[in-house]
Every structure is written in C-alpha cells, then in structure tokens.
Scaffold this active site. Structure first.
Site, short mmCIF file in Angstrom:
data_model
loop_
_atom_site.label_atom_id
_atom_site.label_comp_id
_atom_site.label_asym_id
_atom_site.label_seq_id
_atom_site.Cartn_x
_atom_site.Cartn_y
_atom_site.Cartn_z
N HIS A 26 28.04 37.04 6.50
CA HIS A 26 27.65 37.55 7.82
C HIS A 26 28.60 36.98 8.87
O HIS A 26 28.37 35.94 9.46
CB HIS A 26 26.18 37.14 8.10
CG HIS A 26 25.61 37.72 9.36
ND1 HIS A 26 24.24 37.79 9.56
CD2 HIS A 26 26.18 38.23 10.47
CE1 HIS A 26 24.01 38.31 10.76
NE2 HIS A 26 25.17 38.59 11.34
N HIS A 28 31.03 38.74 12.02
CA HIS A 28 31.59 39.88 12.75
C HIS A 28 33.01 39.49 13.10
O HIS A 28 33.21 38.52 13.85
CB HIS A 28 30.78 40.16 14.02
CG HIS A 28 29.35 40.44 13.75
ND1 HIS A 28 28.84 41.71 13.65
CD2 HIS A 28 28.30 39.61 13.53
CE1 HIS A 28 27.54 41.65 13.39
NE2 HIS A 28 27.19 40.38 13.31
N HIS A 206 21.17 44.33 10.19
CA HIS A 206 20.55 43.28 11.00
C HIS A 206 19.09 43.68 11.22
O HIS A 206 18.81 44.82 11.63
CB HIS A 206 21.23 43.18 12.36
CG HIS A 206 22.56 42.48 12.35
ND1 HIS A 206 23.57 42.84 11.53
CD2 HIS A 206 23.00 41.41 13.07
CE1 HIS A 206 24.61 42.03 11.75
NE2 HIS A 206 24.29 41.15 12.67
N GLU A 209 16.20 39.56 13.81
CA GLU A 209 16.94 38.52 14.56
C GLU A 209 16.11 38.22 15.81
O GLU A 209 15.57 37.13 15.95
CB GLU A 209 18.34 39.03 14.92
CG GLU A 209 19.16 38.02 15.73
CD GLU A 209 20.53 38.55 16.18
OE1 GLU A 209 20.76 39.77 16.09
OE2 GLU A 209 21.37 37.72 16.60
N ASP A 287 28.20 34.24 11.79
CA ASP A 287 27.92 35.36 12.71
C ASP A 287 29.10 35.63 13.65
O ASP A 287 29.88 36.56 13.38
CB ASP A 287 26.63 35.08 13.51
CG ASP A 287 25.95 36.35 14.02
OD1 ASP A 287 26.39 37.44 13.66
OD2 ASP A 287 24.97 36.23 14.77
N ASP A 288 29.24 34.89 14.73
CA ASP A 288 30.33 35.07 15.70
C ASP A 288 30.87 33.69 16.06
O ASP A 288 30.60 33.17 17.16
CB ASP A 288 29.79 35.78 16.95
CG ASP A 288 29.21 37.15 16.62
OD1 ASP A 288 30.01 38.08 16.42
OD2 ASP A 288 27.98 37.27 16.53
N1 ADE Z 1 27.13 41.91 16.87
C1 ADE Z 1 27.81 40.76 16.80
N2 ADE Z 1 26.97 39.74 16.62
C2 ADE Z 1 25.72 40.26 16.54
C3 ADE Z 1 24.44 39.71 16.34
N3 ADE Z 1 24.22 38.40 16.18
N4 ADE Z 1 23.39 40.56 16.35
C4 ADE Z 1 23.56 41.87 16.52
N5 ADE Z 1 24.75 42.43 16.70
C5 ADE Z 1 25.83 41.64 16.71
ZN ZN Z 2 25.40 39.40 13.16
#
Ligand code: ADE
Ligand code: ZN
Length: 347
Positions: A26, A28, A206, A209, A287-288
């Site tokens: 996971h 992005h 997703h 969350e 994630d990011d």
């Molecule tokens: N796009 C990038 N990060 C995300 C996240 N945590 N949740 C939903 N969309 C995303």
């Molecule tokens: Zn994500």
C-alpha cells in the site's frame, strides 16, 4: 499469529524490524514525492507552485483528515509531466524502499490525476514501468503496478480510464479504489470492477479508513476485492472481524498515515495489535511516505514502540505481507525462505 519467531531481547527488536525482508502492498507513488523533488520537477517543467520554498511546503503538511491531505497531495502531483518525471519519482521510491529491506512492492498510481491535466496514460505507465523493471534488474526488488480509480469521480470516468489503460494491460497487475472515501461507497464502482475482474485483473479497494464497516462489506461482496486497504474501522463490527479472520482477507494497514490523518489520536491507540491478535491478516505499509513522515521501517519501528508488539508480531506482519501479495508461488516460497533465514539469524 505465527509463533516462528525466536525469543528476542527487546532492545534487539528495532534491528530485527529493519533487517527483516518485507513486502509493501500500500504505497501511492504520488505520495512518495518528497518536497525537494516537487520543487525540482516544478522548475524543470515550468510549473508554478503556491509555496515559496521546500520549508513552506513541508509546513503545510499539518492534516486534520483525509480530505485536507488529498488537496495538497493532488497539488503536489501537478509537477509530473514527462515520462522521465514518472521514472525519477518511482526510482527514488524504489531506492528508498530497498534501504528498508523491502524486497517486493505493489505500487498504486492515480492516472486520472494526470490525464485530467493532459498527460497521456502512455507517459505515466511507461515511466513507472521502466523504473520497476530497472529495480528488478539493479536492486533485486520486484515491483508491480496497481491502477487506482479516484472514487470522488464518476464510474463513467473510471470506465474511460480503464479504456485508456488497456493498451498497457500487460504492465498492470490490478486495480484499486482511492481518494475521498466518505460519501463514495464501493458499490458506486460495481460495474467497472466487474469488468476488471473479467479482464483478469487483481482487485483491491480502500475501505474503512475513515468510512464505516459497511464500506468494507460492500468492497468484499459487491466489488469482490481480494484485499482491503486500511480497513481499521472493521474493529467496530464483530461479525466483520470474524469474516476477515476466517477468510484470511488481508488488510494493508498504514500506521503513520492513520496518525497524521487523525484516524487515531495517538500511535499508542492504533489497533494494529488488536487486529493481529484477533487473527486478521494485517500488514504494515507507508501509504504516502513523503507526506506522513516515514517509509516502511519508520512505520514498523514507531508502531511497535507505541503498542508493545514483539518478534512474533513482526514475523506475522512480514509473512502476511508476502502471503497477501500477488506474486507467484515459487517467488512466495523464496521470499518466505529469506524471511525465515533472517529470523533464524536472531536465534
Ligand atoms: N490517496 C493517496 N493516499 C490516500 C489515502 N490514504 N486514502 C485515500 N486515498 C488516497
Ligand atoms: Zn492509501
């Protein structure tokens, strides 16, 4: 939970967490763009940014929820224009992941963020794919691509995106669903996911969350996804917890993301340990990472320190990451062999 791990002095746990081979499921790729690279690409492409400096941009990374992050994340992605830009971004992430002993990664990308600005699907996919191929050859890291549909847009737009991606079908292993969750339930994308399933693509989404457990149920029952991204809200629904455990449906959990987006007020209150102890196939992911203050090993070391998990949890999380991945059986056996050898070396 696996019990393979040896008894380990607590002070050796961070070393084990760093050294153990792991898969990331996971990430992005647009969320791996560090502020320095955002500024370099903006300059290279003549894109104006609403921030005067790297420090000013970084100072804006104070998020209150998912949407407050997404607004800045989409603005950051606007500096990506050429195939080389997509290559450079992915290359930087793969080099960083390799440092954390990530030996396999399944990378999300958001093509609609780019095609809406006039960047061709070909530009995006070719840049990402070339970086993945180079990582396999030069770093020994296997990497594959998962195309995510933006759920705040329509299903019709998702179908158009799928159509644009079909010439590159061989470079994509699956599709996912991301962006603003609440108000955009999985069932909005029932038909496009059904089509992707016919095409033999792997399916993830997703769910849970920020959104309710109901979204996890419909991701499973309507979209027929194989993994749930995040899924931490499942804890509110005992019947769902039982199903996820029984069917070994993996959750790709992202501890530092959940902290930065205020899903949990403190990392000590994160429910990863409860999910694992309840028998769910949870994994740890970044994630990011450029926005949330940490790559894979930061996520592992910080969530372990905050919640008091031990070497058995570490083995379980790493093993789950390989078992929940879309690699073939031969590669899976090889990676689990590498994982076991690492843990044996701590015996
Ligand atoms: N796009 C990038 N990060 C995300 C996240 N945590 N949740 C939903 N969309 C995303
Ligand atoms: Zn994500």
């Amino acid at each position: 939970m696996y019990t393979f791990a040896p008894p380990l002095a607590p002070e050796r746990l961070p070393e084990l967490l760093r050294l153990m081979p792991k898969a990331e499921l996971h990430i992005h790729i647009e969320g791996s763009l560090e502020p320095e690279l955002i500024f370099a690409l903006a300059q290279r492409n003549g894109v104006a940014l609403p921030y005067a400096s790297v420090d000013e941009l970084r100072a804006a990374y104070a998020f209150t929820n998912l949407q407050s992050f997404l607004d800045i994340y989409y603005a950051g992605a606007s500096v990506l224009v050429t195939e080389q830009d997509f290559y450079d971004m992915t290359r930087a992430y793969l080099l960083r992941a390799a440092q954390d002993n990530v030996i396999h990664t399944e990378i999300f990308f958001d093509p609609q963020t780019h095609t809406a600005r006039g960047v061709a699907m070909e530009t995006v996919v070719k840049g990402l794919h070339r970086a993945c191929a180079d990582a396999q050859a030069e770093l020994g890291v296997s990497a594959s691509l998962i195309l995510c549909f933006l759920r705040h847009l329509s299903e019709e737009e998702a179908f158009e995106t799928l159509e644009q991606a079909l010439p590159y079908r061989d470079k994509i292993i699956g599709v996912g669903l991301d962006s603003g969750e609440v108000g955009n339930p999985p069932e909005k994308f029932a038909r496009v996911f059904a089509r992707c399933r016919e095409l033999g693509l792997h399916l993830v989404a997703h769910a849970g969350e920020e959104g309710p457990p109901a979204y996890i149920w419909t991701a499973l029952d309507v979209l027929k996804v194989e993994r749930i991204d995040h899924g931490v809200q499942a804890i509110k629904d005992p019947a769902l917890m039982q199903r996820l455990a029984q069917e070994r449906i993996a959750l790709t959990v992202c501890p530092l993301s959940n902290l930065k987006l205020c899903v949990f007020p403190e990392l000590a209150q994160h429910n990863l340990r409860q999910l694992l102890d309840a028998g769910l196939a949870a994994t740890v992911n970044s994630d990011d990472p450029a926005y949330f203050g940490g790559y894979m090993n930061d996520n592992f070391t910080q969530v372990f320190a905050a919640t008091g998990m031990d070497a058995r949890h570490a083995y379980t999380l790493a093993r789950n990451s390989f078992e929940a991945s879309f690699i073939d059986e031969t590669t899976l056996s090889r990676y689990i062999g590498q994982l076991d050898a690492c843990f044996e070396s701590f015996r």
